[in-house]
Design an enzyme around this catalytic site. Structure first.
Site, PDB file in Angstrom:
ATOM      1  N   GLN A   1       0.853  -1.212   0.238  1.00 47.27           N
ATOM      2  CA  GLN A   1      -0.176  -0.019  -0.039  1.00 47.27           C
ATOM      3  C   GLN A   1       0.979   0.934  -0.070  1.00 47.27           C
ATOM      4  OE1 GLN A   1      -3.082  -0.808   3.200  1.00 47.27           O
ATOM      5  NE2 GLN A   1      -2.150  -1.946   3.499  1.00 47.27           N
TER       6      GLN A   1
ATOM      7  N   HIS B   1      -1.345   1.740  -4.297  1.00 49.39           N
ATOM      8  CA  HIS B   1      -2.056   2.720  -3.765  1.00 49.39           C
ATOM      9  C   HIS B   1      -0.926   3.652  -4.381  1.00 49.39           C
ATOM     10  CE1 HIS B   1      -4.093   1.525  -0.116  1.00 49.39           C
ATOM     11  NE2 HIS B   1      -4.734   1.262  -0.989  1.00 49.39           N
TER      12      HIS B   1
ATOM     13  N   CYS C   1      -3.665  13.147 -20.787  1.00 48.16           N
ATOM     14  CA  CYS C   1      -3.700  11.957 -21.589  1.00 48.16           C
ATOM     15  C   CYS C   1      -3.230  10.805 -20.905  1.00 48.16           C
ATOM     16  CB  CYS C   1      -2.660  12.319 -23.166  1.00 48.16           C
ATOM     17  SG  CYS C   1      -0.910  12.134 -21.707  1.00 48.16           S
TER      18      CYS C   1
ATOM     19  N   CYS D   1       3.202  18.477 -19.785  1.00 52.07           N
ATOM     20  CA  CYS D   1       2.567  16.892 -19.576  1.00 52.07           C
ATOM     21  C   CYS D   1       4.151  16.606 -21.233  1.00 52.07           C
ATOM     22  CB  CYS D   1       1.845  16.836 -21.036  1.00 52.07           C
ATOM     23  SG  CYS D   1       1.219  14.582 -21.170  1.00 52.07           S
TER      24      CYS D   1
ATOM     25  N   GLY E   1       2.709  -4.660   9.234  1.00 53.21           N
ATOM     26  CA  GLY E   1       2.595  -3.358   9.431  1.00 53.21           C
ATOM     27  C   GLY E   1       1.322  -2.153   8.751  1.00 53.21           C
TER      28      GLY E   1
ATOM     29  N   SER F   1      -2.545  -1.073   9.551  1.00 54.33           N
ATOM     30  CA  SER F   1      -3.279  -1.272  10.506  1.00 54.33           C
ATOM     31  C   SER F   1      -5.019  -1.423  10.586  1.00 54.33           C
ATOM     32  CB  SER F   1      -3.520   0.409  10.875  1.00 54.33           C
ATOM     33  OG  SER F   1      -4.635   1.257  10.198  1.00 54.33           O
TER      34      SER F   1
ATOM     35  N   LEU G   1       3.372  -4.043  15.211  1.00 52.03           N
ATOM     36  CA  LEU G   1       4.069  -3.300  15.784  1.00 52.03           C
ATOM     37  C   LEU G   1       2.512  -4.095  17.307  1.00 52.03           C
ATOM     38  CD1 LEU G   1       6.152  -1.996  16.897  1.00 52.03           C
ATOM     39  CD2 LEU G   1       4.852   0.147  17.204  1.00 52.03           C
ATOM     40  N   GLU G   2       1.767  -3.573  17.217  1.00 50.00           N
ATOM     41  CA  GLU G   2       0.953  -4.275  17.969  1.00 50.00           C
ATOM     42  C   GLU G   2      -0.099  -5.177  16.953  1.00 50.00           C
ATOM     43  OE1 GLU G   2       0.301   0.028  19.267  1.00 50.00           O
ATOM     44  OE2 GLU G   2      -0.674   0.704  18.005  1.00 50.00           O
TER      45      GLU G   2
HETATM   46  C1  BJW Z   1       4.648  -0.720  13.013  1.00 56.37           C
HETATM   47  C2  BJW Z   1       5.993  -0.491  13.202  1.00 56.37           C
HETATM   48  C3  BJW Z   1       7.063  -1.298  12.686  1.00 56.37           C
HETATM   49  C4  BJW Z   1       4.265   1.248  13.652  1.00 56.37           C
HETATM   50  N1  BJW Z   1       7.012  -2.518  12.725  1.00 56.37           N
HETATM   51  N2  BJW Z   1       5.163  -1.940  12.437  1.00 56.37           N
HETATM   52  C5  BJW Z   1     -17.040   2.647   4.312  1.00 56.37           C
HETATM   53  C6  BJW Z   1     -16.041   1.097   4.792  1.00 56.37           C
HETATM   54  C7  BJW Z   1     -15.707   0.211   3.734  1.00 56.37           C
HETATM   55  C8  BJW Z   1     -14.822   1.113   2.622  1.00 56.37           C
HETATM   56  C9  BJW Z   1     -15.496   2.408   2.433  1.00 56.37           C
HETATM   57  C10 BJW Z   1     -16.318   3.222   2.976  1.00 56.37           C
HETATM   58  N3  BJW Z   1     -15.791   4.542   2.862  1.00 56.37           N
HETATM   59  C11 BJW Z   1     -15.081   4.115   1.887  1.00 56.37           C
HETATM   60  C12 BJW Z   1     -14.767   3.468   1.346  1.00 56.37           C
HETATM   61  C13 BJW Z   1     -13.901   2.961   1.094  1.00 56.37           C
HETATM   62  C14 BJW Z   1     -11.931   3.585   0.745  1.00 56.37           C
HETATM   63  C15 BJW Z   1     -11.944   3.643   2.776  1.00 56.37           C
HETATM   64  O1  BJW Z   1     -11.198   2.109   3.018  1.00 56.37           O
HETATM   65  N4  BJW Z   1     -11.844   4.081   3.709  1.00 56.37           N
HETATM   66  C16 BJW Z   1     -11.598   3.718   5.199  1.00 56.37           C
HETATM   67  C17 BJW Z   1     -10.795   4.776   5.577  1.00 56.37           C
HETATM   68  C18 BJW Z   1     -13.465   3.324   5.806  1.00 56.37           C
HETATM   69  N5  BJW Z   1     -11.399   2.944  -0.084  1.00 56.37           N
HETATM   70  C19 BJW Z   1     -11.308   3.614  -0.759  1.00 56.37           C
HETATM   71  O2  BJW Z   1     -11.274   5.095  -1.624  1.00 56.37           O
HETATM   72  C20 BJW Z   1     -10.035   3.161  -1.739  1.00 56.37           C
HETATM   73  N6  BJW Z   1     -10.958   2.826  -2.613  1.00 56.37           N
HETATM   74  C21 BJW Z   1     -11.959   1.440  -3.054  1.00 56.37           C
HETATM   75  O3  BJW Z   1     -11.838   1.322  -2.272  1.00 56.37           O
HETATM   76  O4  BJW Z   1     -12.195   2.089  -4.514  1.00 56.37           O
HETATM   77  C22 BJW Z   1     -12.552   1.317  -4.631  1.00 56.37           C
HETATM   78  C23 BJW Z   1     -12.767  -0.248  -5.531  1.00 56.37           C
HETATM   79  C24 BJW Z   1     -11.905  -1.140  -4.582  1.00 56.37           C
HETATM   80  C25 BJW Z   1     -11.494  -2.533  -5.197  1.00 56.37           C
HETATM   81  C26 BJW Z   1     -12.373  -3.191  -6.465  1.00 56.37           C
HETATM   82  C27 BJW Z   1     -13.033  -2.056  -7.701  1.00 56.37           C
HETATM   83  C28 BJW Z   1     -13.408  -0.092  -6.665  1.00 56.37           C
HETATM   84  C29 BJW Z   1      -8.183   3.518  -2.002  1.00 56.37           C
HETATM   85  C30 BJW Z   1      -7.934   3.993  -0.633  1.00 56.37           C
HETATM   86  C31 BJW Z   1      -6.552   4.641  -1.241  1.00 56.37           C
HETATM   87  C32 BJW Z   1      -5.953   4.679   0.238  1.00 56.37           C
HETATM   88  N7  BJW Z   1      -4.929   5.829   0.267  1.00 56.37           N
HETATM   89  C33 BJW Z   1      -3.909   6.823   0.600  1.00 56.37           C
HETATM   90  C34 BJW Z   1      -3.085   7.563   0.897  1.00 56.37           C
HETATM   91  C35 BJW Z   1      -1.935   7.492  -0.354  1.00 56.37           C
HETATM   92  C36 BJW Z   1      -1.168   8.750  -0.230  1.00 56.37           C
HETATM   93  C37 BJW Z   1      -0.532   8.679   0.884  1.00 56.37           C
HETATM   94  O5  BJW Z   1       0.294   7.951   0.484  1.00 56.37           O
HETATM   95  O6  BJW Z   1       0.183  10.084   0.981  1.00 56.37           O
HETATM   96  O7  BJW Z   1      -2.801   5.463   1.131  1.00 56.37           O
HETATM   97  S1  BJW Z   1      -4.027   6.433   2.665  1.00 56.37           S
HETATM   98  C38 BJW Z   1      -3.224   5.909   3.532  1.00 56.37           C
HETATM   99  O8  BJW Z   1      -3.552   4.428   4.272  1.00 56.37           O
HETATM  100  C39 BJW Z   1      -2.461   5.481   2.379  1.00 56.37           C
HETATM  101  C40 BJW Z   1      -2.038   4.160   2.869  1.00 56.37           C
HETATM  102  O9  BJW Z   1      -1.396   3.066   2.072  1.00 56.37           O
HETATM  103  C41 BJW Z   1      -3.195   3.328   3.750  1.00 56.37           C
HETATM  104  C42 BJW Z   1      -3.057   2.215   4.202  1.00 56.37           C
HETATM  105  O10 BJW Z   1      -3.066   2.882   5.624  1.00 56.37           O
HETATM  106  P1  BJW Z   1      -1.503   1.243   6.626  1.00 56.37           P
HETATM  107  O11 BJW Z   1      -0.294   1.943   5.590  1.00 56.37           O
HETATM  108  O12 BJW Z   1      -2.572   0.719   6.921  1.00 56.37           O
HETATM  109  O13 BJW Z   1      -0.895   2.255   7.294  1.00 56.37           O
HETATM  110  P2  BJW Z   1      -1.435   3.245   9.293  1.00 56.37           P
HETATM  111  O14 BJW Z   1      -0.985   4.559   9.313  1.00 56.37           O
HETATM  112  O15 BJW Z   1      -2.900   3.231   8.765  1.00 56.37           O
HETATM  113  O16 BJW Z   1      -0.831   2.092  10.051  1.00 56.37           O
HETATM  114  C43 BJW Z   1       0.271   1.553  10.016  1.00 56.37           C
HETATM  115  C44 BJW Z   1       0.013   0.169  11.187  1.00 56.37           C
HETATM  116  O17 BJW Z   1       1.928   0.047  11.055  1.00 56.37           O
HETATM  117  C45 BJW Z   1      -0.510   0.465  12.480  1.00 56.37           C
HETATM  118  O18 BJW Z   1      -0.588  -0.506  13.232  1.00 56.37           O
HETATM  119  C46 BJW Z   1       1.024   0.711  13.294  1.00 56.37           C
HETATM  120  O19 BJW Z   1       0.930  -0.397  14.014  1.00 56.37           O
HETATM  121  C47 BJW Z   1       1.880  -0.358  12.716  1.00 56.37           C
HETATM  122  N8  BJW Z   1       3.492  -0.154  12.734  1.00 56.37           N
HETATM  123  N9  BJW Z   1       5.031   1.030  13.126  1.00 56.37           N
HETATM  124  C48 BJW Z   1       5.665  -2.331  12.550  1.00 56.37           C
HETATM  125  N10 BJW Z   1       7.685  -0.334  13.454  1.00 56.37           N
END
Ligand code: BJW
Length: 238
Positions: free
Chosen positions: A91, A109, A120, A136, A176, A178, A204-205
């Protein structure tokens, strides 16, 4: 390790934390400093493209200052050993898996080091800054160049390939992440629908989806990931 094993590894921001990149939802994470709606949605981009460009330009420049950590290297080592029986679905928009040596990798992502033209649809590598003035190189129009990143409400990339790999894997591992963001948060449920597929959370947790995993190991990714890879390959010290 069983020669028929096929592994899908899902990684999230936690794997890059020890390299110096912030997670999103932890204390002090990105979403404490920035509003999601402003910088990670198509509407936010339409409202204020300059703000969105600044947010990603700063991250793009900072990426050059960080290095892959032991967790990224351990996954690259695993790929060296088992080749196409491993797929990493990340991700993360950073390039730390590639820099560690992983090649069997999907950035669901998007990628910080790529941009694309809304006019384009050309996609290209970009290590510097972009703005509303960027032209572009394909269609020569300006104003349409945006980060090649999947924002909320947009469809993640290569979903068919990802679902196919999950449907055919014998082990699904989440590292890693959430478990807040879909569709990635639902991959473990999909993997569990295969007969006999194992599920493992390395974090981590406990994540909010921890109960969906049959096995869990908690600690910093730089420790738990190399230990898991060693155990799998039989290269550990114990
Ligand atoms: C450690 C550590 C260490 C710390 N060692 N561990 C209602 C219900 C269900 C779904 C939806 C809803 N309303 C809307 C939706 C859909 C929506 C969604 O999920 N929303 C929720 C918030 C509710 N999703 C979307 O819109 C996605 N698209 C979609 O669903 O399209 C429809 C479709 C799907 C499939 C087929 C066809 C159609 C798009 C999602 C885009 C996410 N974009 C982002 C931003 C990107 C830009 C950027 O990176 O700057 O992506 S959001 C952000 O969150 C980023 C990440 O990739 C993503 C996930 O976060 P991640 O990686 O889990 O990070 P954290 O911070 O949350 O967790 C870190 C973890 O690491 C923690 O657990 C820590 O404990 C741990 N950790 N240190 C090991 N040292």
């Amino acid at each position: 390790m069983n020669g028929k094993m096929r592994i899908v590894v899902l990684t999230g921001a936690g794997i890059s934390k020890e390299s110096g990149l912030d997670t999103f939802r932890d204390a002090g994470g990105v979403w404490e400093r920035y509003c999601i709606e402003d910088v990670a949605t198509p509407d936010g981009y339409v409202r204020n493209p300059a703000k969105v460009h600044k947010f990603y330009n700063e991250q793009r420049l900072y990426l050059g200052e960080v290095q892959p950590n032991a967790a990224h290297h351990a996954l690259a080592r695993l790929e060296k050993e088992i080749g196409d029986r491993l797929l990493i679905v990340t991700q993360n928009i950073d390039d730390l898996h590639e820099r560690a040596g992983s090649t069997r990798l999907i950035h669901m992502h998007g990628e910080l080091l790529k941009v694309r033209c809304d006019h384009c649809e050309r996609i290209w590598k970009e290590t510097g800054e972009i703005s509303t003035e960027t032209v572009c190189p394909g269609c020569r129009k300006k104003g349409g160049v945006r980060p090649h990143i999947v924002w909320f409400g947009e469809i993640p990339l290569q979903m068919d390939e990802i679902f196919n790999a999950i449907d055919n894997c014998t082990l699904f591992v989440a590292i890693g992440t959430s478990g807040n963001v879909y569709p990635a948060a639902g991959f473990v449920e999909r993997a569990r629908m295969n007969d006999g597929t194992g599920t493992l959370e390395l974090n981590l947790e406990p994540s909010i989806g921890a109960s969906r995993f049959a096995e869990k190991r908690y600690g910093p990714a730089s420790e738990v990931v190399p230990a898991w890879v060693d155990q799998l390959l039989g290269t550990g010290t114990d």
